[in-house]
Motif scaffolding. Sequence first.
Motif, PDB file in Angstrom:
ATOM      1  N   LEU A  94      46.347  50.054  38.902  1.00  0.00           N
ATOM      2  CA  LEU A  94      46.276  48.615  38.661  1.00  0.00           C
ATOM      3  C   LEU A  94      47.487  48.158  37.858  1.00  0.00           C
ATOM      4  O   LEU A  94      47.897  48.810  36.888  1.00  0.00           O
ATOM      5  CB  LEU A  94      44.995  48.274  37.882  1.00  0.00           C
ATOM      6  CG  LEU A  94      43.675  48.702  38.543  1.00  0.00           C
ATOM      7  CD1 LEU A  94      42.555  48.703  37.525  1.00  0.00           C
ATOM      8  CD2 LEU A  94      43.353  47.765  39.704  1.00  0.00           C
ATOM      9  N   ALA A  95      48.068  47.027  38.267  1.00  0.00           N
ATOM     10  CA  ALA A  95      49.190  46.440  37.542  1.00  0.00           C
ATOM     11  C   ALA A  95      48.653  45.447  36.515  1.00  0.00           C
ATOM     12  O   ALA A  95      48.031  44.445  36.883  1.00  0.00           O
ATOM     13  CB  ALA A  95      50.136  45.729  38.512  1.00  0.00           C
ATOM     14  N   PRO A  96      48.858  45.692  35.218  1.00  0.00           N
ATOM     15  CA  PRO A  96      48.344  44.775  34.197  1.00  0.00           C
ATOM     16  C   PRO A  96      48.795  43.335  34.399  1.00  0.00           C
ATOM     17  O   PRO A  96      48.035  42.406  34.119  1.00  0.00           O
ATOM     18  CB  PRO A  96      48.914  45.355  32.895  1.00  0.00           C
ATOM     19  CG  PRO A  96      49.104  46.805  33.182  1.00  0.00           C
ATOM     20  CD  PRO A  96      49.520  46.860  34.625  1.00  0.00           C
ATOM     21  N   ALA A  97      50.027  43.152  34.894  1.00  0.00           N
ATOM     22  CA  ALA A  97      50.550  41.795  35.053  1.00  0.00           C
ATOM     23  C   ALA A  97      49.685  40.949  35.985  1.00  0.00           C
ATOM     24  O   ALA A  97      49.529  39.742  35.782  1.00  0.00           O
ATOM     25  CB  ALA A  97      51.987  41.833  35.572  1.00  0.00           C
ATOM     26  N   LEU A  98      49.130  41.570  37.027  1.00  0.00           N
ATOM     27  CA  LEU A  98      48.302  40.811  37.958  1.00  0.00           C
ATOM     28  C   LEU A  98      46.990  40.380  37.305  1.00  0.00           C
ATOM     29  O   LEU A  98      46.504  39.265  37.537  1.00  0.00           O
ATOM     30  CB  LEU A  98      48.020  41.645  39.203  1.00  0.00           C
ATOM     31  CG  LEU A  98      49.222  41.978  40.078  1.00  0.00           C
ATOM     32  CD1 LEU A  98      48.804  42.817  41.278  1.00  0.00           C
ATOM     33  CD2 LEU A  98      49.912  40.691  40.550  1.00  0.00           C
ATOM     34  N   ILE A  99      46.416  41.249  36.472  1.00  0.00           N
ATOM     35  CA  ILE A  99      45.190  40.897  35.764  1.00  0.00           C
ATOM     36  C   ILE A  99      45.483  39.823  34.717  1.00  0.00           C
ATOM     37  O   ILE A  99      44.718  38.859  34.560  1.00  0.00           O
ATOM     38  CB  ILE A  99      44.569  42.149  35.111  1.00  0.00           C
ATOM     39  CG1 ILE A  99      44.341  43.241  36.165  1.00  0.00           C
ATOM     40  CG2 ILE A  99      43.258  41.804  34.409  1.00  0.00           C
ATOM     41  CD1 ILE A  99      43.909  44.579  35.582  1.00  0.00           C
ATOM     42  N   GLU A 100      46.594  39.973  34.011  1.00  0.00           N
ATOM     43  CA  GLU A 100      46.983  38.968  33.011  1.00  0.00           C
ATOM     44  C   GLU A 100      47.180  37.605  33.662  1.00  0.00           C
ATOM     45  O   GLU A 100      46.830  36.567  33.088  1.00  0.00           O
ATOM     46  CB  GLU A 100      48.261  39.424  32.311  1.00  0.00           C
ATOM     47  CG  GLU A 100      48.068  40.631  31.410  1.00  0.00           C
ATOM     48  CD  GLU A 100      49.357  41.273  30.970  1.00  0.00           C
ATOM     49  OE1 GLU A 100      49.298  42.266  30.216  1.00  0.00           O
ATOM     50  OE2 GLU A 100      50.442  40.800  31.385  1.00  0.00           O
ATOM     51  N   ARG A 101      47.728  37.607  34.859  1.00  0.00           N
ATOM     52  CA  ARG A 101      47.975  36.346  35.563  1.00  0.00           C
ATOM     53  C   ARG A 101      46.664  35.600  35.827  1.00  0.00           C
ATOM     54  O   ARG A 101      46.585  34.380  35.663  1.00  0.00           O
ATOM     55  CB  ARG A 101      48.710  36.627  36.869  1.00  0.00           C
ATOM     56  CG  ARG A 101      49.257  35.404  37.567  1.00  0.00           C
ATOM     57  CD  ARG A 101      50.123  35.825  38.743  1.00  0.00           C
ATOM     58  NE  ARG A 101      51.173  36.748  38.334  1.00  0.00           N
ATOM     59  CZ  ARG A 101      51.917  37.441  39.173  1.00  0.00           C
ATOM     60  NH1 ARG A 101      51.712  37.351  40.467  1.00  0.00           N
ATOM     61  NH2 ARG A 101      52.858  38.240  38.738  1.00  0.00           N
ATOM     62  N   VAL A 102      45.633  36.333  36.230  1.00  0.00           N
ATOM     63  CA  VAL A 102      44.330  35.708  36.476  1.00  0.00           C
ATOM     64  C   VAL A 102      43.744  35.168  35.174  1.00  0.00           C
ATOM     65  O   VAL A 102      43.232  34.038  35.124  1.00  0.00           O
ATOM     66  CB  VAL A 102      43.359  36.723  37.114  1.00  0.00           C
ATOM     67  CG1 VAL A 102      41.962  36.106  37.260  1.00  0.00           C
ATOM     68  CG2 VAL A 102      43.875  37.172  38.475  1.00  0.00           C
ATOM     69  N   LEU A 103      43.846  35.949  34.099  1.00  0.00           N
ATOM     70  CA  LEU A 103      43.291  35.520  32.814  1.00  0.00           C
ATOM     71  C   LEU A 103      44.020  34.293  32.279  1.00  0.00           C
ATOM     72  O   LEU A 103      43.398  33.361  31.748  1.00  0.00           O
ATOM     73  CB  LEU A 103      43.376  36.660  31.801  1.00  0.00           C
ATOM     74  CG  LEU A 103      42.524  37.899  32.125  1.00  0.00           C
ATOM     75  CD1 LEU A 103      42.814  39.019  31.128  1.00  0.00           C
ATOM     76  CD2 LEU A 103      41.049  37.553  32.137  1.00  0.00           C
ATOM     77  N   LEU A 104      45.337  34.267  32.440  1.00  0.00           N
ATOM     78  CA  LEU A 104      46.118  33.132  31.931  1.00  0.00           C
ATOM     79  C   LEU A 104      45.864  31.853  32.722  1.00  0.00           C
ATOM     80  O   LEU A 104      46.165  30.762  32.244  1.00  0.00           O
ATOM     81  CB  LEU A 104      47.608  33.477  31.961  1.00  0.00           C
ATOM     82  CG  LEU A 104      48.061  34.507  30.915  1.00  0.00           C
ATOM     83  CD1 LEU A 104      49.482  34.954  31.191  1.00  0.00           C
ATOM     84  CD2 LEU A 104      47.950  33.916  29.516  1.00  0.00           C
ATOM     85  N   ALA A 105      45.314  31.997  33.914  1.00  0.00           N
ATOM     86  CA  ALA A 105      44.989  30.814  34.712  1.00  0.00           C
ATOM     87  C   ALA A 105      43.720  30.124  34.211  1.00  0.00           C
ATOM     88  O   ALA A 105      43.414  29.003  34.626  1.00  0.00           O
ATOM     89  CB  ALA A 105      44.823  31.197  36.180  1.00  0.00           C
ATOM     90  N   GLN A 106      42.998  30.783  33.293  1.00  0.00           N
ATOM     91  CA  GLN A 106      41.778  30.198  32.751  1.00  0.00           C
ATOM     92  C   GLN A 106      42.118  29.291  31.569  1.00  0.00           C
ATOM     93  O   GLN A 106      42.886  29.689  30.684  1.00  0.00           O
ATOM     94  CB  GLN A 106      40.808  31.298  32.314  1.00  0.00           C
ATOM     95  CG  GLN A 106      40.611  32.411  33.337  1.00  0.00           C
ATOM     96  CD  GLN A 106      40.292  31.888  34.723  1.00  0.00           C
ATOM     97  OE1 GLN A 106      39.360  31.097  34.899  1.00  0.00           O
ATOM     98  NE2 GLN A 106      41.039  32.338  35.718  1.00  0.00           N
ATOM     99  N   PRO A 107      41.578  28.085  31.510  1.00  0.00           N
ATOM    100  CA  PRO A 107      41.939  27.128  30.451  1.00  0.00           C
ATOM    101  C   PRO A 107      41.661  27.628  29.042  1.00  0.00           C
ATOM    102  O   PRO A 107      42.298  27.173  28.085  1.00  0.00           O
ATOM    103  CB  PRO A 107      41.062  25.909  30.777  1.00  0.00           C
ATOM    104  CG  PRO A 107      40.724  26.041  32.220  1.00  0.00           C
ATOM    105  CD  PRO A 107      40.638  27.512  32.486  1.00  0.00           C
ATOM    106  N   SER A 108      40.729  28.552  28.884  1.00  0.00           N
ATOM    107  CA  SER A 108      40.352  29.019  27.549  1.00  0.00           C
ATOM    108  C   SER A 108      41.275  30.108  27.012  1.00  0.00           C
ATOM    109  O   SER A 108      41.103  30.557  25.876  1.00  0.00           O
ATOM    110  CB  SER A 108      38.910  29.545  27.573  1.00  0.00           C
ATOM    111  OG  SER A 108      38.788  30.608  28.507  1.00  0.00           O
TER     112      SER A 108
END
Length: 387
Positions: A294-308
Amino acid sequence: MREIVLDGSPEPVLELTEALHAALNDGETVLPLAGTDPSCAALRAAMAPEDPVEPETAVLIATSGSTGEPKGVLLSAAALRASATATHERLGGEGHWLLATPACYIGGVQVLVRALLSDTEPGIVETRGGFVPEAFTAAAAGVLNEPGRHYTALVPTQLAKLLEDEVACEALRGFDTIVLGGAATSAGLRARAADAGVRVVAAYGMSETASGCVYDGIPLDGVQVRLAEEGDGIGVIEVSGSVLAHGYRRAPERTAESFVDGWFRTGDLGRFDGERLEVLGRADDMINSGGVKLAPALIERVLLAQPSVAQACVLGMPDEHWGEAVVAAIVPAGGVGGPDEAALAAAVRAELGKAAVPKRFERLPTFPMRGPGKVDRGAVREAMGES
């Protein structure tokens, strides 16, 4: 070798600009150093400024990189000029530049080189008291009053701070282009900039490529990019072209390992989305959880798309069952209630699958940083381990 210690005030930057002008014209090699960095003395010692300099070296960039190990990147005048010229060609021509990032790093050095090649005087943001919107706005006013095109370079955290300030945001709109580098730019930040009428371009590069060499996923003219050791469309990014450094200071073995047949092995993972390069973070940061990579950057991208979520850092932590467990450090967005962990997990699952869902979320007030805008992942890991 001419050493210049920078402290966030304009005077040493003016001295550096003068030294760079000389170095670009066969003058003495320049070594810029961050006087406010606790590691400054160690970096300087590692550069051995009393020893002869490798041939064709105009600028020596001292950096601890992503590993924390000191290294010196050797850049020729030709590489620095090639980078600055290609940048101007991509952005629409030479212009007036505002320096807002530390000039001890390659991004700041290149702002000064671009100003020199444009035959313009760079604007300088006062940062001795930290980066604040008021200082940026004041320095921007002088640059924007000059006729012609106007540019600056920022890291994402700087842009985010400026977008929150109405006066600074108005200044941002005056620039023809703002080059974002130093760290990945989230889709949310780009959307905020676009909504505010601010024109940005995301740059990927490093000291070894004389600053950004890929803009919005497209290599600059004269730069070639390929992926090595491809698997599932993902591989280690390699770069070739006239912007490359010619090696590392007093490190022939490291140079031979990283620079091979005209290609520089970056150590970053990437994939192509059509013709555009998508950078997925360091190869060393890949997580192997239960046999799934798993590439951490892809997971971070999903999390950063959340307003919170204001910031996210995803790591692989040792786990008896999984080998490595996916964990996520989160800095909650200001003015928003704490992130709903179930909602975050659901978003990751929907986008990337069950294996990518963090096994644990940890909220931190802020992330420790290394260099211009880069999260110190090692320090975050220590904080996560202690919690």
